[in-house]
Design a protein around this motif. Sequence first.
Motif, PDB file in Angstrom:
ATOM      1  N   THR A  35      21.618  59.305   0.058  1.00 55.19           N
ATOM      2  CA  THR A  35      22.838  59.470   0.851  1.00 55.19           C
ATOM      3  C   THR A  35      23.391  60.882   0.714  1.00 55.19           C
ATOM      4  OG1 THR A  35      23.361  57.139   0.564  1.00 55.19           O
ATOM      5  CG2 THR A  35      25.169  58.585   1.218  1.00 55.19           C
ATOM      6  N   LEU A  36      23.501  61.346  -0.517  1.00 49.26           N
ATOM      7  CA  LEU A  36      24.087  62.672  -0.716  1.00 49.26           C
ATOM      8  C   LEU A  36      23.194  63.763  -0.131  1.00 49.26           C
ATOM      9  CD1 LEU A  36      25.526  62.263  -4.329  1.00 49.26           C
ATOM     10  CD2 LEU A  36      26.723  62.080  -2.139  1.00 49.26           C
ATOM     11  N   THR A  37      21.876  63.642  -0.360  1.00 47.80           N
ATOM     12  CA  THR A  37      20.964  64.643   0.191  1.00 47.80           C
ATOM     13  C   THR A  37      21.064  64.648   1.715  1.00 47.80           C
ATOM     14  OG1 THR A  37      19.497  63.977  -1.596  1.00 47.80           O
ATOM     15  CG2 THR A  37      18.621  65.516   0.018  1.00 47.80           C
ATOM     16  N   ALA A  38      21.056  63.453   2.306  1.00 45.33           N
ATOM     17  CA  ALA A  38      21.072  63.363   3.764  1.00 45.33           C
ATOM     18  C   ALA A  38      22.382  63.897   4.334  1.00 45.33           C
ATOM     19  CB  ALA A  38      20.844  61.918   4.201  1.00 45.33           C
ATOM     20  N   LEU A  39      23.494  63.621   3.653  1.00 44.45           N
ATOM     21  CA  LEU A  39      24.776  64.141   4.154  1.00 44.45           C
ATOM     22  C   LEU A  39      24.776  65.668   4.149  1.00 44.45           C
ATOM     23  CD1 LEU A  39      27.367  61.684   2.554  1.00 44.45           C
ATOM     24  CD2 LEU A  39      26.925  62.014   4.986  1.00 44.45           C
ATOM     25  N   LEU A  40      24.192  66.258   3.083  1.00 42.20           N
ATOM     26  CA  LEU A  40      24.116  67.718   3.045  1.00 42.20           C
ATOM     27  C   LEU A  40      23.244  68.242   4.182  1.00 42.20           C
ATOM     28  CD1 LEU A  40      23.892  68.376  -0.804  1.00 42.20           C
ATOM     29  CD2 LEU A  40      25.798  68.894   0.732  1.00 42.20           C
ATOM     30  N   LEU A 429      27.011  55.227  10.899  1.00 40.87           N
ATOM     31  CA  LEU A 429      26.802  55.636   9.506  1.00 40.87           C
ATOM     32  C   LEU A 429      28.133  55.922   8.818  1.00 40.87           C
ATOM     33  CD1 LEU A 429      23.687  57.935  10.026  1.00 40.87           C
ATOM     34  CD2 LEU A 429      23.722  55.617   9.126  1.00 40.87           C
ATOM     35  N   PHE A 430      29.047  56.553   9.564  1.00 37.10           N
ATOM     36  CA  PHE A 430      30.387  56.753   9.000  1.00 37.10           C
ATOM     37  C   PHE A 430      31.041  55.403   8.711  1.00 37.10           C
ATOM     38  CE2 PHE A 430      30.664  61.186  10.964  1.00 37.10           C
ATOM     39  CZ  PHE A 430      30.618  61.821   9.736  1.00 37.10           C
ATOM     40  N   ALA A 431      30.901  54.470   9.651  1.00 41.54           N
ATOM     41  CA  ALA A 431      31.457  53.133   9.423  1.00 41.54           C
ATOM     42  C   ALA A 431      30.911  52.566   8.125  1.00 41.54           C
ATOM     43  CB  ALA A 431      31.120  52.221  10.602  1.00 41.54           C
ATOM     44  N   GLY A 432      29.594  52.726   7.936  1.00 39.05           N
ATOM     45  CA  GLY A 432      28.962  52.204   6.730  1.00 39.05           C
ATOM     46  C   GLY A 432      29.496  52.861   5.472  1.00 39.05           C
ATOM     47  N   ILE A 433      29.715  54.179   5.540  1.00 30.21           N
ATOM     48  CA  ILE A 433      30.218  54.875   4.354  1.00 30.21           C
ATOM     49  C   ILE A 433      31.618  54.376   4.001  1.00 30.21           C
ATOM     50  CG2 ILE A 433      30.999  57.116   3.470  1.00 30.21           C
ATOM     51  CD1 ILE A 433      28.639  58.361   4.992  1.00 30.21           C
ATOM     52  N   ARG A 443      36.423  52.457  -5.544  1.00 28.14           N
ATOM     53  CA  ARG A 443      37.652  53.016  -4.984  1.00 28.14           C
ATOM     54  C   ARG A 443      37.580  53.050  -3.466  1.00 28.14           C
ATOM     55  NH1 ARG A 443      40.591  55.892  -8.942  1.00 28.14           N
ATOM     56  NH2 ARG A 443      39.468  55.985 -10.913  1.00 28.14           N
ATOM     57  N   HIS A 444      38.764  52.956  -2.844  1.00 30.15           N
ATOM     58  CA  HIS A 444      38.831  53.060  -1.389  1.00 30.15           C
ATOM     59  C   HIS A 444      38.890  54.517  -0.969  1.00 30.15           C
ATOM     60  CE1 HIS A 444      39.416  48.890  -0.184  1.00 30.15           C
ATOM     61  NE2 HIS A 444      40.118  48.720  -1.295  1.00 30.15           N
ATOM     62  N   MET A 445      38.404  54.805   0.217  1.00 29.69           N
ATOM     63  CA  MET A 445      38.669  56.109   0.814  1.00 29.69           C
ATOM     64  C   MET A 445      40.040  56.058   1.461  1.00 29.69           C
ATOM     65  SD  MET A 445      34.943  57.207   2.306  1.00 29.69           S
ATOM     66  CE  MET A 445      35.350  58.873   2.808  1.00 29.69           C
ATOM     67  N   ASN A 446      40.635  57.240   1.598  1.00 29.39           N
ATOM     68  CA  ASN A 446      41.985  57.309   2.137  1.00 29.39           C
ATOM     69  C   ASN A 446      42.015  56.929   3.614  1.00 29.39           C
ATOM     70  OD1 ASN A 446      44.154  58.967   3.620  1.00 29.39           O
ATOM     71  ND2 ASN A 446      44.869  58.844   1.505  1.00 29.39           N
ATOM     72  N   THR A 447      42.936  56.039   3.984  1.00 29.77           N
ATOM     73  CA  THR A 447      42.978  55.526   5.346  1.00 29.77           C
ATOM     74  C   THR A 447      43.491  56.557   6.350  1.00 29.77           C
ATOM     75  OG1 THR A 447      43.362  53.343   4.443  1.00 29.77           O
ATOM     76  CG2 THR A 447      43.821  53.634   6.772  1.00 29.77           C
ATOM     77  N   VAL A 448      44.521  57.298   5.957  1.00 28.79           N
ATOM     78  CA  VAL A 448      45.092  58.263   6.901  1.00 28.79           C
ATOM     79  C   VAL A 448      44.071  59.352   7.242  1.00 28.79           C
ATOM     80  CG1 VAL A 448      46.914  59.961   7.258  1.00 28.79           C
ATOM     81  CG2 VAL A 448      47.419  57.804   6.089  1.00 28.79           C
ATOM     82  N   LEU A 449      43.446  59.902   6.203  1.00 28.06           N
ATOM     83  CA  LEU A 449      42.408  60.915   6.455  1.00 28.06           C
ATOM     84  C   LEU A 449      41.269  60.311   7.275  1.00 28.06           C
ATOM     85  CD1 LEU A 449      42.183  62.744   3.002  1.00 28.06           C
ATOM     86  CD2 LEU A 449      43.111  63.644   5.150  1.00 28.06           C
ATOM     87  N   GLY A 450      40.946  59.066   6.971  1.00 34.68           N
ATOM     88  CA  GLY A 450      39.877  58.384   7.708  1.00 34.68           C
ATOM     89  C   GLY A 450      40.209  58.261   9.181  1.00 34.68           C
ATOM     90  N   LYS A 451      41.453  57.897   9.478  1.00 34.19           N
ATOM     91  CA  LYS A 451      41.825  57.744  10.884  1.00 34.19           C
ATOM     92  C   LYS A 451      41.868  59.091  11.596  1.00 34.19           C
ATOM     93  CE  LYS A 451      43.869  53.258  10.716  1.00 34.19           C
ATOM     94  NZ  LYS A 451      45.023  52.364  10.739  1.00 34.19           N
ATOM     95  N   LEU A 452      42.344  60.129  10.910  1.00 37.46           N
ATOM     96  CA  LEU A 452      42.308  61.475  11.519  1.00 37.46           C
ATOM     97  C   LEU A 452      40.861  61.875  11.813  1.00 37.46           C
ATOM     98  CD1 LEU A 452      44.968  63.308   9.321  1.00 37.46           C
ATOM     99  CD2 LEU A 452      45.134  62.837  11.767  1.00 37.46           C
TER     100      LEU A 452
END
Lengths: 593, 256
Positions: A35-40, A429-433, A443-452
């Motif tokens: 995942t990390l390699t592919a994101l880079l 893929l973003f949905a999956g992440i 931990r959750h990712m931040n919702t506000v940043l996610g919606k932006l």
Amino acid sequence: MAEHSHNDSHGHHELGFWRKYLFSIDHKVIGIQYTLTALLFLLLGFSLMMMMRWQLAYPGQPMPWIGKLFGNTNMPEGIMVPEFYNQLGAMHGTIMVFLGVVPLAVGGFGNYILPLQIGAPDMAFPKLNMASYWVFACGGVVMLISFFVPGGAAQSGWTSYPPLANLATMGQTIWLIGMVFLITSSLLGSVNFIVTTVQMRVEGLSFFRLPFFVWTQFVTAFLLLLAFPPLEAAGVLQLMDRIAGTSFFLPSGLVVTGQLLEVAGGGNPLLWQHLFWFLAHPEVYVLILPALGIVAEVIANNTRRPLWGYRTMVYSVIFLGFMSFIVWAHHMFMTGMGTTISTFFQTTTMIISVPSVIILTALALSLHGASIRFTVPMLFALAFIPMFAIGGLTGLPLGLTASDLHLHDTYYVIGHFHYVVAPGTIFALFAGIYYWFPKITGRHMNTVLGKLHFWFSLIFMNGIFMPMFFVGMAGVSRRLYDQTQYAYGAQVQGLTAMGSWSAWMLGLAQIFFIVNFILSIRGGKKVESDNPWDATTLEWATPTPPPHGNFPETPVVYRDPYEYSVPGSDKDFLPQHVPDSGNSTSEPASADD
Amino acid sequence: MEEKIYGYWLPIDISTHGHVIDWLINWLHVFMIALFVGWGVFFVYCLVKFRKGSNPHATYDPVKGKVSKYVEIGVVIVEALLLVGLSMPLWAQFKNDFPDPANAQVVRVVAEQFAWNVHYGGKDGVFGRTAPQFVTSDNLLGLDPDDDAGKDDFNAINTLHMVVDKPIIVHLSAKDVIHSFKVPVLRLTQDVIPGQEIKVWFEATKTGTFDIACAQLCGLGHYRMRGQLVVESEEAFKTWFDEQASEIETGEDDFF
């Protein structure tokens, strides 16, 4: 031998740093590595495109600031030369497909999620899994090195059609070697996925109780296994043409820049195209199917009801897999194809649209009667549907030879497949992440940043790709360094500039994601349970994050994957591994969860 | 001629076969937009009506109704009709029903990095024999100097002159890499593949000068591999043709 085999007492032996994080045989660590390699690589591939978009928007003008960094060979005085433009184009495609999307969708999500969803302690062949990642990583390094060899990276398009690719600079040789690594890696992975899915499902998890995501990975693995070997063979043949003097793809009597080419000759450049597209069309479905799987998971979870027509969707995916092997020559309609072959391939191409329509319809019908939670993963999954629909629909005029006569190899094609892959697959893929991040990190990712991130990405994705349909309709060919050379290209130059600005803005919008992703790993809101989304599938039955070996006790599966809002149940979800409680018709089971 | 040639949708069509393609492209897009909008309305309706705030409890049983099935069947029927009714016949006509060379113009187009050599048969109308080993910078077509049929041939680089309302057969070949012969106003794309000769035909119905493009990545000069299609009256063509042919006779031009 102090080495522990993976199948004895999971999770309690201490591994050193190297074995734990680098040369791990744990499917979850490998999944994260992928995942990390592919994101880079996705970021790199996108950066190459953002550079090309400067030349497209402002042909022949020096690129401010950045241009000077690339030296006099590539960008004298900040002006991109055509050779460098072609390198960026070829490597954008290669990196996005082979080093970005597929490794993320299959190597990343497949590796991490699939064993969890079938209740397995790991993949069937953990060492093969590690080998698959490291062969992939070698392929990635080789591709990166190719930028620094004399003449630069490959520049004959990601499709590398001979004779152009045969005549290209050294970068093409490196590209072929890189491809051999990447293909080998995919083959190792696919065998593992197939065996794992068939052999390692827990008790009660029959094929028709598999989460849809597992089905898509399973079919994808078959596509990789069967479609990649021809390309690997083709890659080796082209390599031989380049370094051993063979002529598999070179006909006799070529005259290049006024010189008669001294080669054996007798080959055929179309052979490459057949071998290449025999892989690369199934490859399209390798890009799409895991995305459909992720979207289905997220939609079922956030609509709080079973997927509409689960079995129909499964049959459609299997059918898609079969059909994807017999449509490849629609990429070659303009190579001088006669009526018999073109009839066959345009018919199969029309047929393959049907299961896609069925799957999209099923996803849309799942919304009817739902109780929709607009979480960040759900936003991406929902947006996937209309975006993928645009991508699919615009395939129709390309799949019919008559309309393809005008549209073939124009920007219309670029718009079409990017709608499928960029706001389509990459959104999935973003949905999956966003969806599985809490399971992986706790931990959750931040919702506000996610919606932006979501809204800006949606707007700018469309800002890039929608104009391409009009640019293509006007007749502009793809892969042009400067479309204003043509009267009709100059006419629509404004749309192309608009696409460039959208691309750069899309780049800025990803900062929301990057910041959110990095900060949330250690600073995100902690999950309150192992099943924060109230989901039903087995990956949520593990501790968070799942330990080595995954399940403290091997789960047993009692029901279908998406039993949400079951009438008479006190909660609105019934996990697959929880036995029926007293209020159903069956006998009360011992509640040992 | 004030008519705008190029715009934000299809350019003007000057071919005899193009109207079917345009009809297909336009109606296909109407069909696609209708599907997308119809489906999108349902989608947005669901998002609003079945959001958690408005519908706190989801329905377990799948939604019933046959509309989606009818839509799917409708899509299949439309696709089948377009395929069998339009696309296949047009392709067959385009590929198989070549005009009689006696009543048509015939030219050879030899693509190379990054130019279109347009080979005319000269006064006798017969193409001289060509071979790769004869190619020099003075003989881009590689005409065999020993073949008399080629003595009056000439090469109009990057310019294809043709007569309006008269079919033309173009024999396409390439010297080095794959190119693609594309003329947007003719609704025509044809890959040009080294080692093969592929023929296409078309008929132009309007006079004027139009762009010929390369549609297949062929190297660093791909973007500037631009040719001109000059469609002109029989008389104008003859004037141009005679001029070219006499240049060959008087040796003003070095082409054999």
